[in-house]
Design a protein around this motif. Structure first.
Motif, mmCIF file in Angstrom:
data_model
loop_
_atom_site.group_PDB
_atom_site.id
_atom_site.type_symbol
_atom_site.label_atom_id
_atom_site.label_comp_id
_atom_site.label_asym_id
_atom_site.label_seq_id
_atom_site.Cartn_x
_atom_site.Cartn_y
_atom_site.Cartn_z
ATOM 1 N N ARG A 90 0.835 -1.210 0.000
ATOM 2 C CA ARG A 90 0.000 0.000 0.000
ATOM 3 C C ARG A 90 0.865 1.253 0.000
ATOM 4 O O ARG A 90 0.530 2.243 -0.677
ATOM 5 N N GLU B 215 2.117 1.692 -3.534
ATOM 6 C CA GLU B 215 1.097 2.239 -4.422
ATOM 7 C C GLU B 215 0.969 3.742 -4.253
ATOM 8 O O GLU B 215 0.870 4.493 -5.239
ATOM 9 N N GLU B 216 0.946 4.204 -2.993
ATOM 10 C CA GLU B 216 0.836 5.642 -2.745
ATOM 11 C C GLU B 216 2.068 6.385 -3.238
ATOM 12 O O GLU B 216 1.960 7.508 -3.740
ATOM 13 N N GLY C 161 -0.361 5.007 3.481
ATOM 14 C CA GLY C 161 -0.321 3.544 3.527
ATOM 15 C C GLY C 161 -0.701 3.014 4.887
ATOM 16 O O GLY C 161 -1.468 2.045 5.002
ATOM 17 N N HIS D 174 -4.514 3.509 5.601
ATOM 18 C CA HIS D 174 -5.420 2.599 4.906
ATOM 19 C C HIS D 174 -5.299 1.155 5.390
ATOM 20 O O HIS D 174 -6.245 0.375 5.214
ATOM 21 N N THR D 175 -4.168 0.769 5.948
ATOM 22 C CA THR D 175 -3.960 -0.643 6.317
ATOM 23 C C THR D 175 -3.833 -0.881 7.809
ATOM 24 O O THR D 175 -3.975 -2.025 8.254
#
Length: 257
Positions: free
Chosen positions: A142, A145-146, A160, A163-164
């Protein structure tokens, strides 16, 4: 000949008796009579198994950690992230094994002290390392990805984790409750496995993944994604974002337009 010690089979003094018979008493008797000897029984068998596991454990750890390093290196095209993941995974496993030793072998909290079964450290290492690697890939993917989306290392770590973090904590809590239930069993083996797994997941999910890993990624910054150019050219590319990777031809066309 049948020898029945005064101590229990799991008592440390019984293990010392086996060692004394094998290394001191029986060799002298063999020199005098020429007879061969073997020492059997539950304690001797357990001690032999523990010695064999201890001999093979470094190879087992090397294979598991080495393959994990290689896979993470290919996934994230980084050198420092796999090393950081392996070190932190070993920290959580070490905390679990240390806690198991204090409670079940040293008798902390009033537990009757007795040796830990030789295969339990192997079992705990295998399961916890797999779960830790799962949390690591989930979090760092994550962040990756960011970073690809924003180009900012600081923002990538923050978003990250945002979100996780809740998902990792919730998943860890579920696992802690499941393994914690093992401690309600009257079987000492299940108590040891449940306690060790619960401690390892608590340390890994709460402390390491939600505190230490983001802090380490923040401190490393762009160097977290560093890989030597010569090594990067030889590494296969994996698409973590589930969308087509641009080819050289596509990049050339976009640049020309």
């Amino acid at each position: 000949m049948l020898a029945i010690p005064d101590t229990s089979p799991q008592d440390e003094r019984t293990a010392e008796l086996v060692t004394t018979l094998r290394e001191d008493v029986l060799p002298k008797l063999s020199d005098q009579t020429g007879a061969g000897f073997f020492v059997g029984g539950a304690t001797a068998a357990t001690q032999d198994y523990a010695d064999k596991v201890a001999q093979r454990m470094p190879y087992f750890i090397a294979v598991v950690v080495g393959l994990s390093l290689l896979i993470l290196m290919v996934m994230f095209r980084s050198v420092l992230i796999p090393i950081k993941a392996a070190v932190l995974n070993l920290v959580s496993i070490g905390a679990a094994l240390g806690a198991m030793t204090l409670v079940f072998q040293e008798g902390l909290f009033g537990i009757e002290p007795a040796p830990i079964e030789a295969y339990i450290p192997v079992l705990v290492f295998s399961i916890v390392f797999g779960l830790s690697m799962d949390y690591e890939v989930f979090l760092v993917s994550r962040i990756h990805e960011e970073r690809e989306r924003t180009g900012s290392d600081e923002s990538a770590v923050r978003e990250g984790l945002a979100h996780t973090g809740a998902v990792i904590t919730a998943a860890g809590l579920i696992m802690i409750l499941i393994f914690g239930a093992f401690m309600l069993s009257h079987q000492r083996l299940l108590q040891q496995v449940g306690f060790g797994m619960a401690v390892a997941i608590l340390v890994d999910a709460v402390i390491i993944r939600c505190l230490v890993v983001p802090a380490a990624m923040q401190l490393m910054g762009r160097w977290a994604w560093w890989m030597p150019a010569a090594l990067a050219r030889r590494m296969p590319r994996l698409n973590l974002e589930s969308r087509p990777q641009p080819t050289d031809t596509t990049l050339a066309k976009e640049h020309a337009s």
